[in-house]
Enzyme design. Structure first.
Site, PDB file in Angstrom:
ATOM      1  N   LYS A  55       0.838  -1.206   0.000  1.00  0.00           N
ATOM      2  CA  LYS A  55       0.000   0.000   0.000  1.00  0.00           C
ATOM      3  C   LYS A  55       0.869   1.251   0.000  1.00  0.00           C
ATOM      4  CE  LYS A  55      -3.948  -2.225   2.228  1.00  0.00           C
ATOM      5  NZ  LYS A  55      -4.586  -2.597   3.511  1.00  0.00           N
ATOM      6  N   GLN A  99      -4.251  -1.111   9.844  1.00  0.00           N
ATOM      7  CA  GLN A  99      -4.281  -2.466   9.293  1.00  0.00           C
ATOM      8  C   GLN A  99      -4.895  -3.434  10.307  1.00  0.00           C
ATOM      9  OE1 GLN A  99      -3.304  -3.301   6.041  1.00  0.00           O
ATOM     10  NE2 GLN A  99      -4.259  -5.254   6.587  1.00  0.00           N
ATOM     11  N   ASP A 122     -10.710   3.824   4.787  1.00  0.00           N
ATOM     12  CA  ASP A 122     -11.238   2.462   4.669  1.00  0.00           C
ATOM     13  C   ASP A 122     -12.766   2.469   4.671  1.00  0.00           C
ATOM     14  OD1 ASP A 122      -9.259   0.562   4.262  1.00  0.00           O
ATOM     15  OD2 ASP A 122      -8.676   0.521   6.378  1.00  0.00           O
TER      16      ASP A 122
END
Ligand SMILES: NC(=O)c1ccc[n+]([C@@H]2O[C@H](COP(=O)([O-])OP(=O)(O)OC[C@H]3O[C@@H](n4cnc5c(N)ncnc54)[C@H](OP(=O)(O)O)[C@@H]3O)[C@@H](O)[C@H]2O)c1
Length: 296
Positions: A55, A99, A122
């Site tokens: 990422k 994460q 997200d």
């Protein structure tokens, strides 16, 4: 010989990443702003380390700023919340990615609740979830948004009125996918582990999105001839010579004999997820500063 059209997520993701890079460069030239994504990794889970690394690499390749925060597995919830508070207040940070999974001493929901919803790239914060379902400028979870972009491309935007079946009801994929399809005026069914006669439900679908995490569960006989299939699943199965290979939730060999179009695993939804993370970071940077956001 397969006859379904292949939905090339790799190529679509490259196009989206190039478009994000071009828009980010425009933003920098016009306003001196470089969108920034902070990735927070707690612990040493190898899969999570790989995800965060790829990422961050994609972020810098698109000309955005990437900030990595690696914390030990022993990090307390209070310490992580303190970092989130600092990132919320940091003007250089437009998106925050925590994460998952987190070590067991940390409640993931409490961490998500602590994010500034405007930086929640997200799309997991309840404010963004609520906006997705009830209207408003949501940040939308990356994987289902990537699926939607693939569907728009494949169906030429003609989603209205289609029968869509989403297999799986997770907060990360199934539910937001259903909301996105509903917003596109599809007739949406969400199926899950308690659904009766799953093959019959799936066979109703003009659009079938499989997000269950069960290797090759969806067979050819589950598919309406000509349907468009998006396979979100990523499952590691034993391959030749003691190696592993990745397969989706759909039996590709069977399904591609019946479907009109199908996304492969790998090379379908996976690459779109990271591209959509870049897109969300750019969009968050524009919204937070009141700039017109690019239509990506
Ligand atoms: N390509 C990407 O970037 C990406 C991103 C995220 C996830 N994924 C993959 O997508 C898959 C789903 O991920 P997720 O996070 O949504 O998984 P999850 O949280 O485990 O949710 C799985 C869903 O599938 C349902 N399900 C499980 N077994 C089923 C069965 N036999 N029949 C019908 N429904 C069943 C579950 O139903 P219940 O709710 O009733 O338990 C649940 O709603 C996984 O393979 C994951 O690796 C890929």
């Amino acid at each position: 010989m397969a006859h379904a059209r292949l939905i090339d997520g790799k190529a679509a993701a490259l196009r989206l990443r190039a478009a994000v890079a071009a828009e980010a460069a425009r933003l920098t030239t016009a306003h001196g702003v470089v969108p920034g994504l902070a990735a927070v990794l707690v612990g040493e889970d190898p899969a999570s380390q790989t995800y965060v690394k790829s990422k961050t690499k994609a972020v810098t390749e698109a000309g955005l700023n990437g900030f990595e925060h690696r914390l030990p597995a022993s990090t307390s919830e209070a310490e992580l919340l303190a970092l989130i508070a600092r990132l919320n207040a940091d003007d250089k940070v437009d998106g925050i990615l925590v994460q998952l999974p987190l070590p067991k001493q940390i409640d993931p929901q409490r961490v998500i609740d602590a994010l500034d919803p405007r930086k929640d790239v997200d799309g997991f914060h309840r404010e963004n979830v609520g906006k997705l379902w009830s209207g408003g400028q949501a940040l939308v979870p990356c994987t289902p948004y990537g699926c939607l972009l693939l569907l728009r491309e494949t169906l030429g935007g003609k989603l209205a009125g289609a029968e869509a079946v989403v297999l799986g009801r997770s907060n990360i994929v199934g539910k937001p996918m259903a909301a996105l399809l509903l917003n596109e005026h599809c007739t949406v069914t969400i199926a899950h582990s308690r659904t009766r006669d799953l093959p019959a439900v799936a066979r109703r679908a003009d659009i079938l999105v499989a997000a269950v995490g069960k290797a090759e569960m969806v067979k050819g006989g589950w598919i309406k001839p000509g349907a468009t299939i998006i396979d979100v699943g990523i499952n590691r199965v034993a391959g030749d010579g003691g190696k592993h290979r990745l397969v989706g939730d759909v039996d590709f060999a069977e399904a591609s004999q019946v479907a009109g179009a199908i996304s492969p695993v790998p090379g379908g939804v996976g690459p779109m997820t990271i591209a959509c993370l870049l897109r969300n970071t750019l969009v968050a940077a524009c919204r937070r500063r009141g700039f017109t956001e690019p239509a990506l």
